[in-house]
Write an enzyme that holds these catalytic residues in place. Structure first.
Site, PDB file in Angstrom:
ATOM      1  N   ARG A 206      41.796  10.905 -34.838  1.00 32.84           N
ATOM      2  CA  ARG A 206      42.672   9.887 -34.259  1.00 32.84           C
ATOM      3  C   ARG A 206      44.122  10.339 -34.279  1.00 32.84           C
ATOM      4  NH1 ARG A 206      40.928   4.219 -37.064  1.00 32.84           N
ATOM      5  NH2 ARG A 206      43.175   4.013 -37.241  1.00 32.84           N
TER       6      ARG A 206
ATOM      7  N   LYS B  44      36.768   0.188 -44.219  1.00 34.02           N
ATOM      8  CA  LYS B  44      36.464  -1.121 -43.608  1.00 34.02           C
ATOM      9  C   LYS B  44      35.488  -0.955 -42.436  1.00 34.02           C
ATOM     10  CE  LYS B  44      40.784  -2.005 -42.655  1.00 34.02           C
ATOM     11  NZ  LYS B  44      41.413  -0.777 -43.190  1.00 34.02           N
TER      12      LYS B  44
HETATM   13  P1  AP5 Z   1      36.901   4.060 -42.209  1.00 39.35           P
HETATM   14  O1  AP5 Z   1      35.687   3.226 -42.348  1.00 39.35           O
HETATM   15  O2  AP5 Z   1      37.223   4.634 -40.870  1.00 39.35           O
HETATM   16  O3  AP5 Z   1      38.176   3.304 -42.830  1.00 39.35           O
HETATM   17  P2  AP5 Z   1      38.975   2.032 -42.328  1.00 39.35           P
HETATM   18  O4  AP5 Z   1      39.318   1.208 -43.533  1.00 39.35           O
HETATM   19  O5  AP5 Z   1      38.268   1.342 -41.217  1.00 39.35           O
HETATM   20  O6  AP5 Z   1      40.284   2.767 -41.847  1.00 39.35           O
HETATM   21  P3  AP5 Z   1      41.195   2.597 -40.571  1.00 39.35           P
HETATM   22  O7  AP5 Z   1      42.217   3.713 -40.675  1.00 39.35           O
HETATM   23  O8  AP5 Z   1      40.394   2.508 -39.308  1.00 39.35           O
HETATM   24  O9  AP5 Z   1      41.876   1.255 -40.852  1.00 39.35           O
HETATM   25  P4  AP5 Z   1      43.152   0.771 -40.253  1.00 39.35           P
HETATM   26  O10 AP5 Z   1      43.161  -0.627 -40.725  1.00 39.35           O
HETATM   27  O11 AP5 Z   1      44.379   1.558 -40.553  1.00 39.35           O
HETATM   28  O12 AP5 Z   1      42.936   1.039 -38.670  1.00 39.35           O
HETATM   29  P5  AP5 Z   1      42.599   0.084 -37.468  1.00 39.35           P
HETATM   30  O13 AP5 Z   1      41.738   0.808 -36.534  1.00 39.35           O
HETATM   31  O14 AP5 Z   1      42.213  -1.275 -37.932  1.00 39.35           O
HETATM   32  O15 AP5 Z   1      36.779   5.249 -43.287  1.00 39.35           O
HETATM   33  C1  AP5 Z   1      37.755   6.280 -43.378  1.00 39.35           C
HETATM   34  C2  AP5 Z   1      37.055   7.631 -43.597  1.00 39.35           C
HETATM   35  O16 AP5 Z   1      36.463   7.637 -44.892  1.00 39.35           O
HETATM   36  C3  AP5 Z   1      35.917   7.945 -42.602  1.00 39.35           C
HETATM   37  O17 AP5 Z   1      35.954   9.293 -42.288  1.00 39.35           O
HETATM   38  C4  AP5 Z   1      34.637   7.581 -43.379  1.00 39.35           C
HETATM   39  O18 AP5 Z   1      33.539   8.393 -42.982  1.00 39.35           O
HETATM   40  C5  AP5 Z   1      35.050   7.885 -44.823  1.00 39.35           C
HETATM   41  N1  AP5 Z   1      34.432   7.001 -45.794  1.00 39.35           N
HETATM   42  C6  AP5 Z   1      34.167   5.668 -45.666  1.00 39.35           C
HETATM   43  N2  AP5 Z   1      33.609   5.182 -46.788  1.00 39.35           N
HETATM   44  C7  AP5 Z   1      33.527   6.228 -47.652  1.00 39.35           C
HETATM   45  C8  AP5 Z   1      33.034   6.373 -48.991  1.00 39.35           C
HETATM   46  N3  AP5 Z   1      32.536   5.322 -49.674  1.00 39.35           N
HETATM   47  N4  AP5 Z   1      33.097   7.594 -49.570  1.00 39.35           N
HETATM   48  C9  AP5 Z   1      33.627   8.657 -48.890  1.00 39.35           C
HETATM   49  N5  AP5 Z   1      34.088   8.593 -47.632  1.00 39.35           N
HETATM   50  C10 AP5 Z   1      34.049   7.387 -47.007  1.00 39.35           C
HETATM   51  O19 AP5 Z   1      44.059  -0.103 -36.820  1.00 39.35           O
HETATM   52  C11 AP5 Z   1      44.725   0.967 -36.206  1.00 39.35           C
HETATM   53  C12 AP5 Z   1      46.048   0.480 -35.621  1.00 39.35           C
HETATM   54  O20 AP5 Z   1      45.785  -0.540 -34.628  1.00 39.35           O
HETATM   55  C13 AP5 Z   1      47.030  -0.187 -36.599  1.00 39.35           C
HETATM   56  O21 AP5 Z   1      47.819   0.766 -37.291  1.00 39.35           O
HETATM   57  C14 AP5 Z   1      47.840  -1.070 -35.647  1.00 39.35           C
HETATM   58  O22 AP5 Z   1      48.790  -0.311 -34.952  1.00 39.35           O
HETATM   59  C15 AP5 Z   1      46.788  -1.546 -34.645  1.00 39.35           C
HETATM   60  N6  AP5 Z   1      46.165  -2.822 -35.066  1.00 39.35           N
HETATM   61  C16 AP5 Z   1      44.852  -3.035 -35.376  1.00 39.35           C
HETATM   62  N7  AP5 Z   1      44.652  -4.318 -35.716  1.00 39.35           N
HETATM   63  C17 AP5 Z   1      45.865  -4.937 -35.626  1.00 39.35           C
HETATM   64  C18 AP5 Z   1      46.310  -6.262 -35.866  1.00 39.35           C
HETATM   65  N8  AP5 Z   1      45.479  -7.234 -36.308  1.00 39.35           N
HETATM   66  N9  AP5 Z   1      47.621  -6.527 -35.676  1.00 39.35           N
HETATM   67  C19 AP5 Z   1      48.484  -5.594 -35.231  1.00 39.35           C
HETATM   68  N10 AP5 Z   1      48.125  -4.307 -34.998  1.00 39.35           N
HETATM   69  C20 AP5 Z   1      46.819  -3.981 -35.201  1.00 39.35           C
END
Ligand code: AP5
Length: 217
Positions: free
Chosen positions: A161, A13
């Site tokens: 992370r 994402k």
């Molecule tokens: P990446 O782009 O980093 O993936 P992502 O989907 O953004 O993954 P996240 O783990 O950041 O999502 P998340 O929703 O768990 O975390 P968030 O920060 O929102 O890609 C992943 C890896 O793959 C990278 O190394 C990239 O280079 C690689 N990659 C990408 N595309 C690729 C491809 N096509 N081929 C190969 N490799 C590829 O949330 C974290 C925490 O914050 C949550 O757990 C929660 O505690 C809190 N939080 C955030 N938002 C909320 C909310 N709305 N409500 C409550 N808590 C929240």
């Protein structure tokens, strides 16, 4: 355009949002990045969020919804935005609908990134992010920085992370299935969902996403 990006942890994402936001000239709003910025600045919000994030749980809605709305109020979001990681449960989706309705606005699309769980695990295990700006994302194999351990965009140090440890990732996936997946049906009922495969090269996924949104990459 007002777009929501949804998909499991590690789906890509954040990676896609960076390209889509640039192509569509709208800001990328990631609640995860907002929390991480608060944590690195040591704000009370960051202190509160950290314990939930480190355990793989959602930060309470009482904190999250207000933070997301404050960000959407900023001038750069007046003409549209790309939400990444928000909404993340039905209460947040309903709050977002109410917030937009109050302004006479609505979402244009919900882009659902589909990726098998074994790929998610590989992506998360190799992810490295920038200490200066957590929206700068790399992978030790799939998306290597030019210099190992250094961010190409700003020279910041790359690190893994806290919540990317295997047991926390398992918990985050559980939370995704239980709390976040139901919002896809909520938005499907509004005719907003476009589901695309997030497998393949980053640029291929961007192309798929742009065409699902009715724009050229
Ligand atoms: P990446 O782009 O980093 O993936 P992502 O989907 O953004 O993954 P996240 O783990 O950041 O999502 P998340 O929703 O768990 O975390 P968030 O920060 O929102 O890609 C992943 C890896 O793959 C990278 O190394 C990239 O280079 C690689 N990659 C990408 N595309 C690729 C491809 N096509 N081929 C190969 N490799 C590829 O949330 C974290 C925490 O914050 C949550 O757990 C929660 O505690 C809190 N939080 C955030 N938002 C909320 C909310 N709305 N409500 C409550 N808590 C929240």
């Amino acid at each position: 355009m007002r777009i929501v990006l949804v998909g499991p942890p590690g789906a890509g994402k954040g990676t896609q949002a960076a390209y889509l936001a640039k192509n569509l000239t709208i800001p990328h709003i990631s609640t995860g990045d907002l929390f991480r910025a608060n944590i690195s600045q040591g704000t009370p919000l960051g202190v509160e969020a950290k314990s939930y994030m480190d355990a793989g749980n959602l930060v309470p809605d009482s904190v999250t919804i207000g933070m997301a709305e404050d960000r959407m109020e900023q001038a750069d979001a007046a003409e549209g935005f790309l939400l990444d990681g928000f909404p993340r449960n039905l209460a947040q989706a309903e709050a977002l609908d109410a917030y937009l309705q109050g302004k006479g606005l609505k979402l244009d699309a919900v882009l659902d990134l589909e990726v098998p769980e074994d790929e998610v695990v590989k992506r998360i295990a190799g992810r490295r992010i920038c200490r200066k700006d957590s929206s700068h994302v790399f992978h030790v194999t799939y998306n290597q920085p030019e210099t190992e351990g250094v961010c190409d965009s700003c020279g910041g140090e790359l690190y893994q992370r806290e919540d990317d440890r295997e047991d926390t990732v398992r918990k985050r996936l559980e939370v995704y299935h239980a709390e976040t997946e139901p919002i896809i049906d909520f938005y499907r009922a509004q005719g907003l969902v476009a589901t695309i495969s997030a497998l393949g090269k980053v640029a291929e996924v961007t192309e798929r996403a742009m065409s699902a949104l009715g724009s050229d990459a």
